[in-house]
Design a protein around this motif. Structure first.
Motif, PDB file in Angstrom:
ATOM      1  N   VAL A 277     -10.710  -8.061  19.440  1.00  0.00           N
ATOM      2  CA  VAL A 277     -10.625  -8.201  20.900  1.00  0.00           C
ATOM      3  C   VAL A 277     -10.151  -9.596  21.321  1.00  0.00           C
ATOM      4  O   VAL A 277     -10.283  -9.972  22.468  1.00  0.00           O
ATOM      5  N   GLY A 278      -9.628 -10.365  20.360  1.00  0.00           N
ATOM      6  CA  GLY A 278      -9.139 -11.712  20.673  1.00  0.00           C
ATOM      7  C   GLY A 278     -10.238 -12.755  20.758  1.00  0.00           C
ATOM      8  O   GLY A 278     -10.010 -13.856  21.260  1.00  0.00           O
ATOM      9  N   PHE A 279     -11.418 -12.432  20.253  1.00  0.00           N
ATOM     10  CA  PHE A 279     -12.548 -13.348  20.378  1.00  0.00           C
ATOM     11  C   PHE A 279     -12.267 -14.696  19.715  1.00  0.00           C
ATOM     12  O   PHE A 279     -12.497 -15.749  20.316  1.00  0.00           O
ATOM     13  N   ARG A 280     -11.782 -14.665  18.470  1.00  0.00           N
ATOM     14  CA  ARG A 280     -11.545 -15.929  17.753  1.00  0.00           C
ATOM     15  C   ARG A 280     -10.525 -16.803  18.473  1.00  0.00           C
ATOM     16  O   ARG A 280     -10.707 -18.018  18.567  1.00  0.00           O
ATOM     17  N   TYR A 281      -9.471 -16.204  18.949  1.00  0.00           N
ATOM     18  CA  TYR A 281      -8.412 -16.979  19.608  1.00  0.00           C
ATOM     19  C   TYR A 281      -8.901 -17.604  20.912  1.00  0.00           C
ATOM     20  O   TYR A 281      -8.639 -18.776  21.180  1.00  0.00           O
TER      21      TYR A 281
END
Length: 103
Positions: free
Chosen positions: A27-31
């Motif tokens: 879900v794009g959490f790291r980015y």
């Protein structure tokens, strides 16, 4: 020795290890986490774990680390965070020079 008028002494350093659980992979959490941490001037890393959690190691001024921890509780709009477990580490324990995505 007193602090010159109009300046604040530097905030104490805080170093944390956080595990974020829920729908936090894919879900794009790291980015978004890395972008937020960099914007706050923090150093450390974020990575996906095989069990579906996201691991965050962060270090910087205590108020800025607190802001990142607040962000971790909701993440980007596509995430659904169910739990954030935070462990404080010895201040200055990380030797990182930036904030990066490692896995």
């Amino acid at each position: 020795m007193s602090t010159p008028t109009g300046t604040q002494p530097p905030a104490p350093t805080r170093t944390v290890h956080a595990l974020v659980s829920g729908t936090v992979q894919g879900v794009g959490f790291r980015y978004h986490c890395a972008y937020t941490a960099q914007d706050l001037g923090l150093v450390g890393q974020v990575r996906n774990l095989p069990d579906g959690d996201v691991e965050v190691m962060a270090q910087g001024a205590a108020p800025d680390v607190a802001r990142l921890l607040t962000w971790l509780h909701h993440g980007p709009r596509w995430a659904s965070v169910s739990r954030v477990t935070v462990t404080d580490l010895r201040p200055g324990a990380l030797e990182a020079t930036g904030f990066e995505i490692t896995g």
